[in-house]
Design an enzyme around this catalytic site. Structure first.
Site, PDB file in Angstrom:
ATOM      1  N   TRP A   1      40.509  37.195  23.069  1.00  0.00           N
ATOM      2  CA  TRP A   1      39.585  37.633  24.131  1.00  0.00           C
ATOM      3  C   TRP A   1      40.305  37.779  25.471  1.00  0.00           C
ATOM      4  O   TRP A   1      39.952  38.610  26.301  1.00  0.00           O
ATOM      5  CB  TRP A   1      38.419  36.659  24.268  1.00  0.00           C
ATOM      6  CG  TRP A   1      37.243  37.075  23.425  1.00  0.00           C
ATOM      7  CD1 TRP A   1      37.042  36.784  22.115  1.00  0.00           C
ATOM      8  CD2 TRP A   1      36.118  37.882  23.832  1.00  0.00           C
ATOM      9  NE1 TRP A   1      35.858  37.338  21.685  1.00  0.00           N
ATOM     10  CE2 TRP A   1      35.274  38.016  22.718  1.00  0.00           C
ATOM     11  CE3 TRP A   1      35.745  38.491  25.028  1.00  0.00           C
ATOM     12  CZ2 TRP A   1      34.083  38.739  22.751  1.00  0.00           C
ATOM     13  CZ3 TRP A   1      34.558  39.219  25.063  1.00  0.00           C
ATOM     14  CH2 TRP A   1      33.753  39.336  23.937  1.00  0.00           C
TER      15      TRP A   1
ATOM     16  N   ASP B   1      30.896  49.014  19.531  1.00  0.00           N
ATOM     17  CA  ASP B   1      31.202  48.066  20.605  1.00  0.00           C
ATOM     18  C   ASP B   1      32.185  48.632  21.658  1.00  0.00           C
ATOM     19  O   ASP B   1      31.750  49.056  22.722  1.00  0.00           O
ATOM     20  CB  ASP B   1      31.740  46.751  20.021  1.00  0.00           C
ATOM     21  CG  ASP B   1      31.347  45.541  20.848  1.00  0.00           C
ATOM     22  OD1 ASP B   1      30.584  45.706  21.819  1.00  0.00           O
ATOM     23  OD2 ASP B   1      31.799  44.419  20.535  1.00  0.00           O
ATOM     24  N   ASP B   2      33.488  48.610  21.356  1.00  0.00           N
ATOM     25  CA  ASP B   2      34.503  49.052  22.319  1.00  0.00           C
ATOM     26  C   ASP B   2      35.596  49.862  21.629  1.00  0.00           C
ATOM     27  O   ASP B   2      36.772  49.478  21.679  1.00  0.00           O
ATOM     28  CB  ASP B   2      35.142  47.826  22.993  1.00  0.00           C
ATOM     29  CG  ASP B   2      34.099  46.896  23.590  1.00  0.00           C
ATOM     30  OD1 ASP B   2      33.459  47.277  24.575  1.00  0.00           O
ATOM     31  OD2 ASP B   2      33.919  45.790  23.033  1.00  0.00           O
TER      32      ASP B   2
ATOM     33  N   HIS C   1      30.063  49.647  25.137  1.00  0.00           N
ATOM     34  CA  HIS C   1      30.250  49.250  26.538  1.00  0.00           C
ATOM     35  C   HIS C   1      30.965  50.372  27.282  1.00  0.00           C
ATOM     36  O   HIS C   1      31.997  50.871  26.814  1.00  0.00           O
ATOM     37  CB  HIS C   1      31.033  47.952  26.614  1.00  0.00           C
ATOM     38  CG  HIS C   1      30.327  46.809  25.948  1.00  0.00           C
ATOM     39  ND1 HIS C   1      29.469  45.979  26.636  1.00  0.00           N
ATOM     40  CD2 HIS C   1      30.299  46.388  24.654  1.00  0.00           C
ATOM     41  CE1 HIS C   1      28.969  45.074  25.789  1.00  0.00           C
ATOM     42  NE2 HIS C   1      29.450  45.308  24.584  1.00  0.00           N
TER      43      HIS C   1
ATOM     44  N   PHE D   1      41.858  41.054  25.382  1.00  0.00           N
ATOM     45  CA  PHE D   1      40.786  42.044  25.477  1.00  0.00           C
ATOM     46  C   PHE D   1      40.317  42.195  26.932  1.00  0.00           C
ATOM     47  O   PHE D   1      40.199  43.300  27.461  1.00  0.00           O
ATOM     48  CB  PHE D   1      39.634  41.596  24.572  1.00  0.00           C
ATOM     49  CG  PHE D   1      38.376  42.400  24.711  1.00  0.00           C
ATOM     50  CD1 PHE D   1      38.330  43.714  24.299  1.00  0.00           C
ATOM     51  CD2 PHE D   1      37.223  41.830  25.230  1.00  0.00           C
ATOM     52  CE1 PHE D   1      37.166  44.459  24.408  1.00  0.00           C
ATOM     53  CE2 PHE D   1      36.052  42.563  25.343  1.00  0.00           C
ATOM     54  CZ  PHE D   1      36.028  43.885  24.936  1.00  0.00           C
TER      55      PHE D   1
ATOM     56  N   GLU E   1      27.372  36.179  18.307  1.00  0.00           N
ATOM     57  CA  GLU E   1      28.738  36.715  18.127  1.00  0.00           C
ATOM     58  C   GLU E   1      29.688  35.517  18.128  1.00  0.00           C
ATOM     59  O   GLU E   1      30.523  35.369  19.026  1.00  0.00           O
ATOM     60  CB  GLU E   1      29.084  37.704  19.263  1.00  0.00           C
ATOM     61  CG  GLU E   1      30.382  38.468  19.025  1.00  0.00           C
ATOM     62  CD  GLU E   1      30.763  39.342  20.219  1.00  0.00           C
ATOM     63  OE1 GLU E   1      30.108  39.243  21.277  1.00  0.00           O
ATOM     64  OE2 GLU E   1      31.735  40.120  20.102  1.00  0.00           O
TER      65      GLU E   1
ATOM     66  N   GLY F   1      29.938  39.389  27.407  1.00  0.00           N
ATOM     67  CA  GLY F   1      31.146  38.565  27.546  1.00  0.00           C
ATOM     68  C   GLY F   1      31.228  37.558  26.414  1.00  0.00           C
ATOM     69  O   GLY F   1      30.263  37.359  25.676  1.00  0.00           O
TER      70      GLY F   1
ATOM     71  N   HIS G   1      25.302  42.282  17.595  1.00  0.00           N
ATOM     72  CA  HIS G   1      26.124  41.567  16.611  1.00  0.00           C
ATOM     73  C   HIS G   1      25.302  40.765  15.606  1.00  0.00           C
ATOM     74  O   HIS G   1      25.322  41.071  14.430  1.00  0.00           O
ATOM     75  CB  HIS G   1      27.171  40.660  17.278  1.00  0.00           C
ATOM     76  CG  HIS G   1      28.193  41.421  18.044  1.00  0.00           C
ATOM     77  ND1 HIS G   1      29.172  42.151  17.425  1.00  0.00           N
ATOM     78  CD2 HIS G   1      28.373  41.599  19.374  1.00  0.00           C
ATOM     79  CE1 HIS G   1      29.929  42.740  18.335  1.00  0.00           C
ATOM     80  NE2 HIS G   1      29.459  42.431  19.523  1.00  0.00           N
TER      81      HIS G   1
ATOM     82  N   HIS H   1      25.290  50.462  20.431  1.00  0.00           N
ATOM     83  CA  HIS H   1      25.971  49.298  21.026  1.00  0.00           C
ATOM     84  C   HIS H   1      27.393  49.684  21.452  1.00  0.00           C
ATOM     85  O   HIS H   1      28.340  49.570  20.672  1.00  0.00           O
ATOM     86  CB  HIS H   1      26.004  48.125  20.036  1.00  0.00           C
ATOM     87  CG  HIS H   1      26.542  46.857  20.643  1.00  0.00           C
ATOM     88  ND1 HIS H   1      25.833  45.675  20.687  1.00  0.00           N
ATOM     89  CD2 HIS H   1      27.715  46.572  21.259  1.00  0.00           C
ATOM     90  CE1 HIS H   1      26.540  44.738  21.288  1.00  0.00           C
ATOM     91  NE2 HIS H   1      27.704  45.264  21.645  1.00  0.00           N
TER      92      HIS H   1
HETATM   93 ZN   LIG Z   1      29.188  44.184  22.774  1.00  0.00          ZN
END
Ligand SMILES: [Zn+2]
Ligand SMILES: *[C@@H]1O[C@H](CO)[C@@H](O)[C@H](O)[C@H]1NC(C)=O
Ligand SMILES: *[C@@H]1O[C@H](CO)[C@@H](O)[C@H](O)[C@H]1NC(C)=O
Ligand SMILES: *[C@@H]1O[C@H](CO)[C@@H](O)[C@H](O)[C@H]1NC(C)=O
Length: 503
Positions: free
Chosen positions: A197, A431-432, A110, A200, A349, A319, A374, A108
């Site tokens: 967010w 994730d990121d 991005h 982010f 999430e 998103g 998630h 997972h």
């Molecule tokens: Zn994600």
């Protein structure tokens, strides 16, 4: 005399009784604990003698860390925001061991937020980069001549600005701050979920600006693979929105270009690092967009599947879930697409129990999602949890992401603790990691292992999670088999390393 005998028999009998009761109690207690121990993730694994020696070393350090905080809760860093202790993690022996652990796959992540801010900064040293800087906003564009894109102030060559600056370090630090959410100032990172967010998304936008330039994207992706590889990740399933890329002369490519680029760069990377297994692509689309845009992306996904069947894994909607559209809004096109492709939906999430975003979990399951991104809210849904277990749908847990994106503060309260204890189908991912300056995967493993899992969870849990990352991947059976075989070799070397270096 007779009485004495009776009395002592009675005494013996009752002592025996007490003793027997104690014995029964301890048995029952041990059985209950053993039952739970068997149930947890990794509970069925049996370790070799060598693994047992390594496990003792690992658990010695883990117990030391947990005990220290148990007795001095104010030292317990995992109940604070990740940024508050991020730079101290390196001192931990458990972390140092986990850094060396072969981790199998990251399932997972991005694409545009895989790379660290330091490497992104290097990309700004490429020629022909223009910058439009107004207030706290930064736009970037590579071009032979002044970009035609609107700019509220004016486009300037970054190289000229950099040349004329008095303090290069401060200049680069300022630039770098646009590529990461990390800040050592608490007021920058605490705030409600929408505020966080927004920050982010802004970081993501700036980075996407920088890597829309084709040569920058090639370097970016190669470097991202290298960072994951150096963190002992051998295979990655990358979620990508397939942005349009351009050249210096303004030529733009169509959306099939990026998947081909990923394929090409990963192939080159594998030639340079032969034990790297490869990548697959999960095509993703913003869930806040309209049905037609989602349908367009699904159609591109179909083309990728046809042209690059080995690279294509499936489709996802991404998103902020609370502000985006629920899966239910796209039901007609998703039910249709289900006939051609696998889904890997984000779901749950959210902290909002019983809302439309929370119920994405239902639709993810009913639409046959192979894994769930998630699944943070899943714990509140007993029937869905049973369905996830029965259908063997793996939950992709990203602990650091959930802290940074404001779902949980004290990670001891993360539902992962329960998922691990129940032996749910699980994988850990990140994730990121680039967006918050975490390791590609080690940070997430470390925090999950010491901060979330039971104090008693040991090497078996780590090993099972690594095996799970292969088992629940989109690789075919032969791919999985080959990767497990390679993991086996790497794992044995890792176990010997623990004994040699940390013993
Ligand atoms: Zn994600
Ligand atoms: C927690 O973080 C502090 C700094 O904020 C650091 O000095 C300390 O060593 C860390 N504690 C543990 C147990 O890692
Ligand atoms: C910046 O300075 C370097 C060397 O100091 C020079 O080679 C380069 O041409 C300069 N670039 C610009 C855009 O002025
Ligand atoms: C634009 O640049 C690319 C890459 O250098 C090149 O392949 C293409 O032919 C160029 N197009 C034009 C119209 O000059």
């Amino acid at each position: 005399m007779y009485n004495v005998i009776i009395l002592s028999v009675l005494f013996l009998f009752s002592a025996h009784n007490v003793w027997a009761k104690m014995f029964d109690y301890n048995m029952e207690r041990a059985n209950l604990l053993a039952e739970e121990s068997d149930l947890q993730v990794g509970g069925n694994l049996r370790l070799t003698d060598e693994e047992n020696r390594a496990n003792e070393i690992l658990m010695h350090y883990k117990n030391e860390e947990v005990d220290e905080s148990f007795h001095n809760p104010k030292h317990f860093n995992f109940s604070r925001h990740y940024f508050a202790y991020k730079n101290d993690i390196g001192n931990s022996k458990v972390y140092q061991i986990i850094r060396r652990m072969p981790k199998g796959a990251a399932l997972h992540v991005h694409s545009s937020l895989m790379l660290s801010a330091d490497r992104l900064l290097e990309l700004t040293y490429e020629d022909h980069l223009y910058v439009c800087s107004a207030d706290d906003n930064l736009k970037l564009h590579f071009s032979y001549s002044v970009p035609q894109r609107p700019c509220p102030f004016k486009w300037q060559l970054l190289s000229e600005l950099r040349n004329s600056t008095e303090n290069l370090q401060a200049f680069d630090d300022k630039l770098k701050s646009h590529f990461t959410m990390y800040s050592d100032d608490e007021k920058d990172y605490t705030g409600d979920i929408n505020y966080v967010w927004k920050r982010f998304n802004k970081v993501a936008e700036t980075i996407n600006d920088l890597i829309a330039y084709r040569p920058a994207r090639e370097k970016f992706f190669y470097e991202a693979l290298r960072e994951f590889y150096n963190d002992k990740v051998m295979y990655i399933e990358v979620r990508s929105g397939l942005k349009i890329l351009y050249e210096l002369n303004g030529t733009e490519y169509d959306r099939m270009y990026l998947p081909r680029l990923y394929h090409r760069v990963a192939k080159r990377f594998k030639e340079d690092y032969p034990d790297f297994i490869g990548i697959k692509l999960i095509v993703s689309k913003y869930r806040a967009t309209g049905i037609n845009q989602v349908l367009d992306t699904i159609n591109i996904a179909r083309r990728i599947k046809e042209e690059l069947p080995d690279v294509f894994a499936g489709f996802d909607l991404v998103g902020q879930e609370d502000l985006g559209k629920p899966l239910l809004d796209f039901l007609p096109i998703l039910s249709e697409a289900k006939k051609d492709m696998n889904f890997y939906f984000h779901g749950g999430e959210t902290n909002w129990f019983g809302t439309v975003s929370d119920e994405n979990l239902v639709d993810a399951i009913l639409l046959g999602s192979k894994r769930i991104g998630h699944g943070y809210a899943l714990i509140k849904h007993p029937s869905l949890m049973a369905a996830v277990r029965n259908r063997d749908i793996a939950i992709e847990v990203n602990v650091v992401s959930n802290v940074v994106l404001s779902l949980v503060c004290d990670v001891r309260n993360h539902p992962l603790a329960t998922y691990l204890a129940l032996g749910m189908p699980l994988v850990l991912s990140s994730d990121d990691p680039g967006a918050w300056g975490a390791d590609p995967l080690s940070t997430d493993y470390y925090i999950a292992f010491v901060g979330v899992a039971s104090k008693k969870a040991d090497l078996r849990m780590l090993k099972q999670l690594v095996i799970n990352s292969i088992r629940y991947s989109a690789l075919d059976n032969k791919g999985k088999f080959d990767m497990i075989r390679q993991l086996h070799r790497q794992w044995n070397a890792f176990v010997r390393d623990i004994i040699r270096i940390f013993g």
